[in-house]
Design an enzyme around this catalytic site. Structure first.
Site, mmCIF file in Angstrom:
data_model
loop_
_atom_site.group_PDB
_atom_site.id
_atom_site.type_symbol
_atom_site.label_atom_id
_atom_site.label_comp_id
_atom_site.label_asym_id
_atom_site.label_seq_id
_atom_site.Cartn_x
_atom_site.Cartn_y
_atom_site.Cartn_z
ATOM 1 N N LYS A 11 29.129 -24.707 5.512
ATOM 2 C CA LYS A 11 27.905 -24.344 4.768
ATOM 3 C C LYS A 11 27.545 -25.453 3.809
ATOM 4 O O LYS A 11 28.399 -26.254 3.394
ATOM 5 C CB LYS A 11 28.073 -23.027 3.995
ATOM 6 C CG LYS A 11 29.143 -23.027 2.884
ATOM 7 C CD LYS A 11 28.707 -23.596 1.540
ATOM 8 C CE LYS A 11 29.887 -23.715 0.584
ATOM 9 N NZ LYS A 11 29.743 -24.639 -0.499
ATOM 10 N N PRO A 99 35.116 -31.876 6.911
ATOM 11 C CA PRO A 99 36.011 -32.579 5.986
ATOM 12 C C PRO A 99 36.600 -31.622 4.954
ATOM 13 O O PRO A 99 36.007 -30.584 4.647
ATOM 14 C CB PRO A 99 35.100 -33.628 5.348
ATOM 15 C CG PRO A 99 33.708 -33.165 5.577
ATOM 16 C CD PRO A 99 33.722 -32.352 6.829
ATOM 17 N N VAL A 100 37.787 -31.994 4.451
ATOM 18 C CA VAL A 100 38.559 -31.103 3.569
ATOM 19 C C VAL A 100 38.239 -31.412 2.106
ATOM 20 O O VAL A 100 38.074 -32.571 1.733
ATOM 21 C CB VAL A 100 40.066 -31.300 3.866
ATOM 22 C CG1 VAL A 100 40.927 -30.527 2.890
ATOM 23 C CG2 VAL A 100 40.362 -30.890 5.299
ATOM 24 N N ALA A 102 35.560 -30.741 0.437
ATOM 25 C CA ALA A 102 34.287 -31.464 0.538
ATOM 26 C C ALA A 102 33.098 -30.692 -0.020
ATOM 27 O O ALA A 102 31.991 -31.206 -0.054
ATOM 28 C CB ALA A 102 34.024 -31.794 2.005
ATOM 29 N N GLY A 103 33.315 -29.416 -0.411
ATOM 30 C CA GLY A 103 32.197 -28.594 -0.847
ATOM 31 C C GLY A 103 31.447 -27.980 0.319
ATOM 32 O O GLY A 103 30.300 -27.555 0.186
ATOM 33 N N LEU A 104 32.109 -27.918 1.480
ATOM 34 C CA LEU A 104 31.463 -27.398 2.694
ATOM 35 C C LEU A 104 32.129 -26.109 3.185
ATOM 36 O O LEU A 104 31.840 -25.644 4.289
ATOM 37 C CB LEU A 104 31.499 -28.456 3.808
ATOM 38 C CG LEU A 104 30.789 -29.784 3.504
ATOM 39 C CD1 LEU A 104 31.013 -30.793 4.632
ATOM 40 C CD2 LEU A 104 29.289 -29.569 3.292
ATOM 41 N N GLY A 106 35.158 -25.438 4.208
ATOM 42 C CA GLY A 106 35.955 -25.573 5.430
ATOM 43 C C GLY A 106 37.069 -24.537 5.535
ATOM 44 O O GLY A 106 37.236 -23.902 6.583
ATOM 45 N N SER A 108 37.293 -21.683 3.905
ATOM 46 C CA SER A 108 36.713 -20.324 3.908
ATOM 47 C C SER A 108 36.210 -19.946 5.291
ATOM 48 O O SER A 108 36.371 -18.804 5.738
ATOM 49 C CB SER A 108 35.546 -20.248 2.914
ATOM 50 O OG SER A 108 35.992 -20.523 1.619
ATOM 51 N N ASP A 141 33.616 -17.547 -1.058
ATOM 52 C CA ASP A 141 32.682 -18.011 -0.021
ATOM 53 C C ASP A 141 32.901 -17.325 1.328
ATOM 54 O O ASP A 141 32.097 -17.492 2.248
ATOM 55 C CB ASP A 141 32.845 -19.525 0.206
ATOM 56 C CG ASP A 141 32.205 -20.357 -0.902
ATOM 57 O OD1 ASP A 141 31.423 -19.807 -1.695
ATOM 58 O OD2 ASP A 141 32.491 -21.570 -0.958
#
Ligand code: ATP
Length: 316
Positions: A11, A99-100, A102-104, A106, A108, A141
């Site tokens: 996300k 990526p780990v 990273a604010g994405l 991953g 979650s 998240d």
């Protein structure tokens, strides 16, 4: 079925506002979350013993109880001991593309895939809200990662209002491989620096939430207008991450100088995304970024907005 292969989408945050403190010690947030098609592959196989096994191909991601995928399986085993005893444990193989740190989201989204996958393998017939309630026990998240698409998330992130689908928009993502930001660090630093301006009364929080609901970002999403959405990208956590990590500001400037619709750090960073309105445009921006910044530490991806988060992987 004894095996499922799932894709678990990352996300980005199109909007992230820290409103204040909650009685449980978490932050009260208002976020617009968007699934993108950069995804990990999560394979789940029933193994007929009472164990949970995790394999992960990323050297920085632990394959033990610290892995959120493991914790999701453990939660399901505790919640549904009969299914666990009858159908056995599970072997989970995570292939990381996201990526780990990273604010994405991953980790979650991997946890969300395990909740969805075990519901299928153990034939529990849980509803999406039931899976989201389970996910909320593990991380803020995860409820969004169960449903995906475009959504307004409030509370800690667990209260979700679906928003109109924004399919057709593209992002270019940029992240320095060697740079990660801990989510806990970002929120703690924000509290230290800006905590005096927090809203804490119930009434104050309600008012701020309703301002977000009637705000410019919501109007732009209702009109499904990428250029307007880009004008209203917002992330409070940039206020702590940008001064500490000038590389993030530099990436934003590089994107801006290439005429993207808008650019922002996602979540607690350090990934920066740039919004564009076609795949061809996304490829152009990525290629120009690569030429301007030939540093092998810089990773770049093109991703598309998607309307789902967890889906069955159907090999081509
Ligand atoms: P968010 O956007 O939700 O803040 P993030 O993208 O910043 O998350 P993650 O990639 O989820 O961060 O990883 C954060 C930490 O969680 C890392 O230290 C990592 O080792 C740990 N972790 C545990 N399980 C996983 C997993 N399945 N995938 C990635 N990281 C995991």
């Amino acid at each position: 079925m004894r095996f499922y292969s799932l894709l678990a989408a990352a996300k980005i945050n199109l909007y992230l506002e820290i409103i204040g403190d909650r009685p449980d010690g978490f932050h009260e947030l208002a976020m617009v979350m968007q699934s993108i098609d950069l995804a990990d592959r999560v394979d789940l196989r029933l193994i007929g013993t009472d164990t949970i096994l995790v394999h992960c191909d990323h050297p920085e991601v632990p394959a033990d109880r610290r892995n959120l995928a493991y914790r999701a399986a453990e939660l399901m085993a505790n919640q549904f001991p009969d299914a666990f005893a009858r159908l056995g444990g599970v072997e989970i193989t995570v292939r990381k593309n996201i990526p780990v740190g990273a604010g994405l989201a991953g980790g979650s989204t991997n946890a969300a895939a395990v909740l969805v996958g075990l519901d299928l393998l153990w034939q529990l017939g849980l509803t999406q809200p039931e899976l989201q309630d389970l996910g909320a026990q593990l991380g803020s998240d995860i409820p969004f990662c169960v449903s995906g698409g475009t959504a307004l998330a409030t509370g800690r992130g667990e209260f979700l209002d679906p928003l109109p689908d924004l399919d057709g928009a593209f992002v270019v993502l940029a992240k320095y491989r060697s740079l990660s930001i801990s989510t806990a660090w970002a929120y703690q630093t924000y509290r230290q620096q800006f905590g005096t301006a927090y809203v804490s009364s119930h009434e104050g929080i309600r008012e701020r939430r309703s301002q977000v609901r009637s705000g410019a970002m919501m109007a732009a999403i209702a009109q499904r207008h990428p250029a307007q959405i880009a004008q209203h990208l917002y992330n409070d956590l940039e206020r702590v991450a940008l001064p500490q990590y000038p590389q993030i500001q530099h990436l934003k400037e590089q994107f801006q100088s290439r005429g993207v619709l808008g650019t922002m750090m996602s979540g607690s960073g350090p990934t920066v995304f740039a919004l564009v309105d076609s795949e061809a445009e996304a490829q152009r921006v990525r290629n120009e970024m690569r030429m301007a910044l030939p540093d092998p530490d810089l990773e770049l991806w093109v991703a598309k907005f998607t309307t789902t988060s967890i889906k069955i992987n159907e090999p081509a």
